[in-house]
Design a protein around this motif. Structure first.
Motif, short mmCIF file in Angstrom:
data_model
loop_
_atom_site.label_atom_id
_atom_site.label_comp_id
_atom_site.label_asym_id
_atom_site.label_seq_id
_atom_site.Cartn_x
_atom_site.Cartn_y
_atom_site.Cartn_z
N THR A 21 0.82 -1.21 0.00
CA THR A 21 0.00 0.00 0.00
C THR A 21 0.86 1.26 0.00
O THR A 21 0.40 2.31 -0.46
CB THR A 21 -0.95 -0.01 1.21
N CYS A 22 2.09 1.18 0.49
CA CYS A 22 2.99 2.33 0.46
C CYS A 22 3.32 2.75 -0.97
O CYS A 22 3.74 3.89 -1.20
CB CYS A 22 4.27 2.02 1.22
N TYR A 160 9.08 7.56 3.53
CA TYR A 160 8.65 6.64 2.46
C TYR A 160 9.49 5.37 2.39
O TYR A 160 9.05 4.35 1.85
CB TYR A 160 8.73 7.36 1.11
N GLY A 163 9.59 3.91 7.05
CA GLY A 163 8.41 3.98 7.91
C GLY A 163 8.59 4.76 9.20
O GLY A 163 7.69 4.77 10.04
N GLN A 188 2.46 9.20 3.18
CA GLN A 188 2.58 7.84 3.70
C GLN A 188 1.86 7.67 5.04
O GLN A 188 2.11 6.71 5.76
CB GLN A 188 4.05 7.47 3.87
N LYS A 211 -2.44 5.95 -2.26
CA LYS A 211 -1.90 4.94 -1.36
C LYS A 211 -2.95 4.54 -0.31
O LYS A 211 -3.85 3.76 -0.60
CB LYS A 211 -0.60 5.46 -0.74
N TYR A 212 -2.84 5.05 0.89
CA TYR A 212 -3.72 4.59 1.97
C TYR A 212 -5.13 5.17 1.88
O TYR A 212 -6.03 4.70 2.59
CB TYR A 212 -3.08 4.93 3.32
N THR A 315 12.81 -0.30 10.46
CA THR A 315 11.76 0.58 10.98
C THR A 315 11.89 0.67 12.50
O THR A 315 12.21 -0.33 13.15
CB THR A 315 10.38 0.00 10.61
N MET A 325 4.09 1.06 7.69
CA MET A 325 4.95 0.14 6.96
C MET A 325 6.12 -0.34 7.83
O MET A 325 6.55 0.34 8.76
CB MET A 325 5.50 0.80 5.69
N ARG A 355 9.69 -3.05 1.70
CA ARG A 355 8.65 -2.47 2.54
C ARG A 355 7.42 -3.37 2.56
O ARG A 355 6.96 -3.81 1.51
CB ARG A 355 8.28 -1.07 2.05
N ALA A 357 3.74 -2.91 3.83
CA ALA A 357 2.86 -1.84 4.30
C ALA A 357 1.47 -2.39 4.59
O ALA A 357 0.88 -3.10 3.78
CB ALA A 357 2.78 -0.73 3.26
N HIS A 359 -2.66 -2.11 5.93
CA HIS A 359 -3.87 -1.29 5.95
C HIS A 359 -4.93 -2.06 6.73
O HIS A 359 -4.71 -3.19 7.19
CB HIS A 359 -4.34 -0.99 4.53
#
Length: 378
Positions: A21-22, A160, A163, A188, A211-212, A315, A325, A355, A357, A359
């Motif tokens: 999703t990132c 980006y 995270g 992001q 993205k999100y 991260t 992410m 990454r 990511a 949601h």
């Protein structure tokens, strides 16, 4: 819609684990249907600049204002963050007394490089604060860099690449004490992080729908405080920057639209507006609080499981210092991304890591499948 029902809006999740999703949100059935609706409207009614297409645009602005807790007049919409930022930069009141921009080395290139262009072309001082080995930048660094010559502080909400999430509220406070304005890039973060631009007291904010927010590329928003935007006159503009967009007499004086709309550009990417309307509507129906809680739970679980494998997590481990992410270091990130894709795990390589990511449509099962595949790759 309950958070557990959210997942069923995304057909790709039936066969694949979607953790990219990132880079681009997964496609929701509602978004696909709205794109088809655009084609139907176009086919049935022809061009609809002053009818249906304008209504879709106004609905989108209303929903975005609700998400950010701001006035509709404080939002500008365009097809590119770079275009909106370029318009904003062209209006900045640089002077001999204030000609400094403070930013960081974790900004997205599309923003950071625009500051470099200002430095090289307009003789503006640009200071890049350096992140440490934990991908963090301390408030002390901002306090040392921001002074009475600073006009603007530009920071990313969530980095980006890895995270890392900045605590932007104290940064804004430090900047305002020195008389500087602040721009926050939340590309992001918006859609999975609660963002109240009024509570933050931020001057400018930018974020996109691809993205999100579950829309498509070509739909981006700029927020600017009304009391600031009314004082700024951009030179990078389009026909939607003026008070009456359909006033087609360029030989007469330009009258800027009131508020932030003056930063809008030319012809809108109408299909993207239809899609973004459906995406934001999904977020509002599920509820940002439920999405945020789900994402925090999943990132914590994923980090725990990847560390058990001995993988290097790039991260921050502190949940307060990370976004949606998790970046894992690999010797060849692009190869790892491709290897994962062969096993129906969709991720997104960037820099030194891959990454993953999350949601609200993800669940623990996605993590367990991903961990099993990662075991075969290390």
């Amino acid at each position: 819609m309950r958070i557990n029902q959210f997942r069923y809006s995304f057909p790709i999740l039936e066969n694949q684990v979607y953790l990219a999703t990132c880079a681009h949100g997964a496609q929701a059935t509602q978004v696909r249907n709205r794109l088809i609706r655009y084609l139907d409207d176009w086919n049935e009614h022809g061009q609809c600049w002053n009818q249906q297409w304008k209504i879709e645009y106004e609905i989108l602005k209303t929903r975005m204002a609700e998400l950010l807790n701001c006035e509709i007049s404080e939002l500008a919409h365009s097809f590119s963050a770079s275009v909106l930022l370029g318009s904003l930069i062209s209006s900045m009141p640089f002077s001999k007394e204030r000609k400094k921009i403070v930013t960081t080395d974790i900004e997205f290139a599309g923003i950071g490089q625009q500051w470099i262009a200002q430095r090289d072309l307009e003789n503006i001082e640009v200071v890049f604060l350096r992140s440490n080995e934990e991908n963090e930048i301390s408030i002390n660094q901002f306090e040392e860099a921001i002074d009475e010559t600073t006009l603007l502080v530009s920071v990313t909400h969530v980095n980006y690449e890895n995270g890392c999430k900045l605590d932007i509220e104290p940064i804004i406070e430090v900047a305002h004490k020195k008389g500087a304005m602040v721009l926050v890039d939340s590309y992001q973060a918006v859609g999975v992080e609660p963002i109240d631009v009024k509570a933050l007291n931020v001057d400018f904010w930018i974020g996109g729908c691809s993205k999100y927010l579950l829309g498509t590329p070509g739909s981006v928003f700029l927020y600017a405080k009304r009391e600031i935007s009314d004082r700024l006159n951009p030179s990078i503009i389009g026909w939607h920057s003026q008070e009456e967009p359909n006033f087609f007499h360029p030989e007469y004086s330009l009258r800027f639209a009131s508020g932030t709309q003056r930063f809008e550009s030319g012809t809108r990417a109408v299909p993207c507006i239809y899609a973004s309307n459906a995406g934001i509507n999904l977020i509002l129906n599920v509820g940002l609080e439920a999405i945020t809680k789900r994402v925090q739970t999943l990132t914590t679980y994923f980090i725990e499981e990847t560390r058990k494998l001995g993988l290097n997590v790039r991260t921050p481990l502190n949940p307060l210092k990370r976004g949606p992410m998790v970046a894992i270091e690999f010797q060849d990130p692009l190869k790892t991304e491709n290897d994962l894709r062969q096993k129906n795990i969709i991720s997104a390589a960037r820099g030194r890591g891959v990454r993953f990511a999350f949601h609200g449509y993800n669940n623990e099962g996605d993590i367990e499948k991903t961990i099993e595949v990662l075991k075969t790759l290390i």
